[in-house]
Design an enzyme around this catalytic site. Structure first.
Site, mmCIF file in Angstrom:
data_model
loop_
_atom_site.group_PDB
_atom_site.id
_atom_site.type_symbol
_atom_site.label_atom_id
_atom_site.label_comp_id
_atom_site.label_asym_id
_atom_site.label_seq_id
_atom_site.Cartn_x
_atom_site.Cartn_y
_atom_site.Cartn_z
ATOM 1 N N ARG A 169 0.453 -2.316 12.123
ATOM 2 C CA ARG A 169 0.501 -3.424 11.167
ATOM 3 C C ARG A 169 1.413 -4.519 11.727
ATOM 4 O O ARG A 169 2.577 -4.261 12.053
ATOM 5 C CB ARG A 169 1.045 -2.945 9.819
ATOM 6 C CG ARG A 169 1.132 -4.064 8.754
ATOM 7 C CD ARG A 169 2.057 -3.668 7.611
ATOM 8 N NE ARG A 169 1.642 -2.433 6.976
ATOM 9 C CZ ARG A 169 2.484 -1.586 6.393
ATOM 10 N NH1 ARG A 169 3.792 -1.806 6.408
ATOM 11 N NH2 ARG A 169 2.030 -0.479 5.830
ATOM 12 N N ASP A 215 7.380 1.784 8.141
ATOM 13 C CA ASP A 215 7.767 0.390 7.993
ATOM 14 C C ASP A 215 8.879 0.050 8.979
ATOM 15 O O ASP A 215 9.710 0.904 9.319
ATOM 16 C CB ASP A 215 8.276 0.127 6.574
ATOM 17 C CG ASP A 215 7.144 0.013 5.564
ATOM 18 O OD1 ASP A 215 6.014 -0.284 5.976
ATOM 19 O OD2 ASP A 215 7.404 0.218 4.365
#
Length: 311
Positions: free
Chosen positions: A187, A137
């Site tokens: 992502r 992330d």
């Protein structure tokens, strides 16, 4: 005047507000909408449910901004236990994990990046051993270079390690071009952090336009784009771009947060889109929860109505 988003993100860093929110019984019912429980068993039950409904998942053991070395080791061990729990389910890449490097000591002085790499590497190894992977992330803009450096090191042995880019940052289109290589899983999200104008777009229109540009870069490249958005316009754009580029359904995916637009997630999956739910769990849910409130006014209204209805 500070925006609602800035106020909520600031509140996420205030210990006294953390105690107030986490100590309010009514909060628990709202948190359950966004967080798959506080225990590994609870999270695995959600995994079985979602995968049984045709969705893929990525699991996040909550805990970020760690400043204690002992806690960084506990973060590593929690992910290793998670992967051990996933192994008997034999879901392969349908169940991956997402990790914030700040949970592994990235922010610690005197070599935080090296410590984070040391602790997240065995997590990547354990993921590879059961046929899945880790996605790193992305957090505040100041951590981007450090996170990408750890990503590059992990990809030497684990090329499927995923990256996350935030469209709100000015640098993201260039980063997307650098990461759009064969086998690269990226992502793209809008960005949930309060960043200054010097490094990030400020208006929704500018962020949306930047997202569209970054998405185009990823879709035209040979990697595996992961469309992290609940925005119907951006999801529709992703589908058009995938069609234009002749992408097969397994060469890209949509990712949405657990508890948000759940019906839409299932509808897209039924239409043949690969949909992956981002499933957070754990006791340290406060920071994640506050970012969800900051992202969408509807989430904050839902929270406030719940508090009123239980008092």
């Amino acid at each position: 005047m500070l925006s609602q988003k800035a106020l909520l993100l600031g509140a996420s860093r205030r210990p006294e507000l953390r105690r107030l929110v986490t100590g309010t019984p009514a909060t628990r019912g709202v948190v359950d909408r966004f967080v798959a429980g506080e225990t590994l068993d609870g999270a695995l039950a959600v995994v079985r449910q979602l995968c049984g409904e045709g969705l893929a998942v990525t699991l996040d053991h909550l805990g970020e901004g760690v400043t204690d070395r002992a806690q960084t080791v506990r973060s590593r061990d929690a992910y290793l236990a998670l992967l051990q729990g996933l192994a008997p389910l034999r879901l392969g890449g349908a169940a991956e994990v997402s990790a914030k490097l700040s949970a592994f000591g990235q922010a610690l002085p005197g070599g935080g990046t090296d410590l984070a790499l040391e602790l997240v590497r065995p997590v990547a190894e354990a993921a590879s051993a059961i046929g899945t992977t880790v996605t790193l992330d992305m957090e505040e803009s100041a951590t981007v270079d450090s996170t990408l450096a750890v990503l590059a090191e992990l990809r030497r042995d684990h090329p499927g390690t995923g990256a996350v880019l935030q469209a709100a940052l000015h640098r993201t289109e260039e980063d997307a071009a650098a990461l759009a290589v064969p086998g690269s899983r990226v992502r793209l999200v809008k960005g949930a952090y309060d960043e200054p104008p010097s490094v990030a777009w400020q208006s929704r229109a500018d962020v949306d336009a930047a997202y569209a540009r970054g998405l185009g870069v990823l879709m035209r490249g040979p990697g595996h784009p992961m469309v992290g958005s609940h925005d119907p316009w951006l999801v529709a754009l992703a589908r058009r771009l995938a069609d234009d580029e002749g992408r097969t359904p397994d060469s890209w995916e949509v990712q949405m947060l657990y508890g948000i637009r759940a019906t839409e997630q299932r509808r897209l999956a039924a239409e043949g889109v690969c949909v992956r739910a981002y499933v957070p769990y754990g006791v340290d849910w406060y920071g994640y929860f506050m970012r969800r409130l900051a992202e969408r006014p509807a989430n904050l209204r839902f929270f406030l109505r719940s508090l009123v209805s239980t008092n």
